[in-house]
Design an enzyme around this catalytic site. Structure first.
Site, PDB file in Angstrom:
ATOM      1  CG  ASP A  14      -1.898  -1.205   1.175  1.00 23.20           C
ATOM      2  OD1 ASP A  14      -2.250  -1.638   0.070  1.00 23.20           O
ATOM      3  OD2 ASP A  14      -2.272  -1.699   2.254  1.00 23.20           O
ATOM      4  CB  SER A  15       3.500   2.569   2.231  1.00 27.03           C
ATOM      5  OG  SER A  15       4.370   1.471   2.341  1.00 27.03           O
ATOM      6  CG  MET A  34       8.268   5.742  10.924  1.00 28.69           C
ATOM      7  SD  MET A  34       6.548   6.006  11.428  1.00 28.69           S
ATOM      8  CE  MET A  34       5.741   6.060   9.848  1.00 28.69           C
ATOM      9  CB  CYS A 101       0.653   3.345  16.234  1.00 28.02           C
ATOM     10  SG  CYS A 101       2.089   3.369  15.179  1.00 28.02           S
ATOM     11  N   GLY A 125      -0.053   4.865   3.320  1.00 33.33           N
ATOM     12  CA  GLY A 125      -0.805   3.936   2.474  1.00 33.33           C
ATOM     13  C   GLY A 125      -2.123   3.538   3.091  1.00 33.33           C
ATOM     14  CB  CYS A 201       0.746   0.129  14.652  1.00 31.39           C
ATOM     15  SG  CYS A 201       1.470   1.585  14.025  1.00 31.39           S
TER      16      CYS A 201
END
Length: 396
Positions: A14-15, A34, A101, A125, A201
């Site tokens: 997605d991202s 991250m 998160c 995303g 997350c």
């Protein structure tokens, strides 16, 4: 000048596609991964190790020809998410680390780093959309459900503010998941076929009891089964002297004691269990599956009931304390004694349900048209008008 966008590249499809679309739209795109967690001892390590993810994110950035770096946010993550989770479980509540998160890490710490890199926007995303309307001469941002009804992730962003939304882009919000995968495979992105991560997350799959055992020591206690014909379920609805009294009644939960059922087993810590849970009880020989209907962390007792229609699982309403009410649409905020008809959900992937929210001096009551199963303290309730998320709060 090109507008600069920092994309949170998670190493998922997605991202990756979000970054590709932004580049196609002419933005100056930077990819940032991250790193939020170091402790592999509590993750099911082959299920989503951050190393593999950061590597995939790097390969995607390389393929797209965008700058890439990793930022280590594990200290902030521990402080704001992990410590919070321990505190909540200790009190017998069930936190939602994903919502937190997003509020505390992605759209706060991460966003500040991105803006420090000269970004105009951050992008993720997420399957949701942003709308903009003008009201009384000022721009107001809307958080809208994603186009894909199976993947809508607006619930996870229910704590965002106007300020955060103003600087955020959701490039895949208008797409369906199969379309996202198709774009990824047409662009030969390494993440095209990668499975969606199913864990905390950015941590991956965590063995929750083991994770909690780091801070919350196991302690044997009793499992009690409450029969579905328990006297308290049959009580007549009282007459109310005020609306607030009725709201309190509808939002109140049943309280149980040892004598309300029979002892059927032993558990290793009430704080490892949550309402509505059916796995992990390790009690067999019942006609129907057992569900947790309540936990008492002070007495270390778990109360259970047989079958998913057990009356102990259901109630009509819930309460959000004043300080835990959050409006994305501050312009629509209710004042004392006001009410609003909404659609609401108490967990991700739950279909939206008809409800009325009532603002009182002490907080907000959410009263559903139909009784809801496993309303759980510590989780978030989010309320919508059509496909727009207006606000949310922590279930008290």
């Amino acid at each position: 000048m090109k507008k600069r966008v920092v994309v949170g590249l998670s190493g998922g499809v997605d991202s990756s596609v979000a970054a590709y679309l932004l580049k196609e739209q002419g933005y100056d795109v930077i990819g940032l991964f991250m790193k939020n967690w170091h402790d592999d001892s509590v993750t099911i390590s082959d299920e989503c190790p951050w190393l593999e993810d950061s590597n995939d994110a790097m390969l995607v950035a390389e393929k797209l020809g965008i700058p890439f770096q990793t930022v280590d946010l594990s200290e902030e993550y521990k402080e704001r998410i992990v410590d919070y989770m321990f505190r909540e479980y200790q009190m017998g509540r069930t936190p939602n680390p994903d919502v937190l998160c997003n509020r505390e890490i992605k759209f706060d710490v991460f966003m500040k780093i991105a803006l420090g890199l000269g970004a105009d926007f951050v992008a993720t995303g997420h399957y949701c959309r942003k709308g903009t309307i003008e009201k009384d001469g000022k721009e107001i941002y809307q958080l809208l459900a994603g186009k894909d009804p199976n993947k809508d992730q607006s619930y996870f962003l229910c704590q965002l503010s106007q300020e955060q939304l103003s600087k955020t882009l959701f490039p895949i919000g208008e797409l369906l998941k199969p379309e996202v995968r198709k774009i990824a495979s047409e662009q030969n992105l390494i993440t095209a076929e990668k499975r969606d991560s199913q864990g905390l997350c950015f941590i991956g799959k965590v063995r929750l009891p083991e994770f909690l055992q780091q801070k919350l020591a196991p302690k044997d206690g009793i499992i009690v089964e409450v029969p579905s014909d328990f006297e308290e379920y049959k009580l007549e609805t009282p007459n109310f002297t005020s609306e607030e009294e009725e709201l309190q009644y509808l939002a109140s939960k049943h309280t149980y004691s040892l004598s309300d059922g029979k002892k059927i087993g032993v558990h290793h810590g009430a704080h490892y269990f949550t309402k509505g849970q059916r796995k992990g009880l390790a009690v067999g020989g019942n006609k129907e599956p057992l569900f947790v209907i309540d936990t008492d962390v002070n007495e270390n007792i778990i109360f259970t009931g047989q079958g998913k229609s057990h009356p102990g699982l259901y109630r009509r309403g819930l309460f959000v304390k004043k300080e835990e009410i959050h409006w994305i649409r501050e312009d629509l905020k209710l004042f004392e004694n006001q009410k609003m008809e909404v659609m609401a959900r108490i967990r991700y992937r739950q279909p939206l349900e008809k409800a009325t929210i009532h603002a009182t001096v002490s907080g907000l009551y959410v009263i559903f048209e139909n009784p809801q199963s496993a309303i759980t303290e510590g989780q978030f309730v989010a309320w919508y008008k059509t496909n727009e998320l207006l606000g949310s709060g922590v279930i008290s």
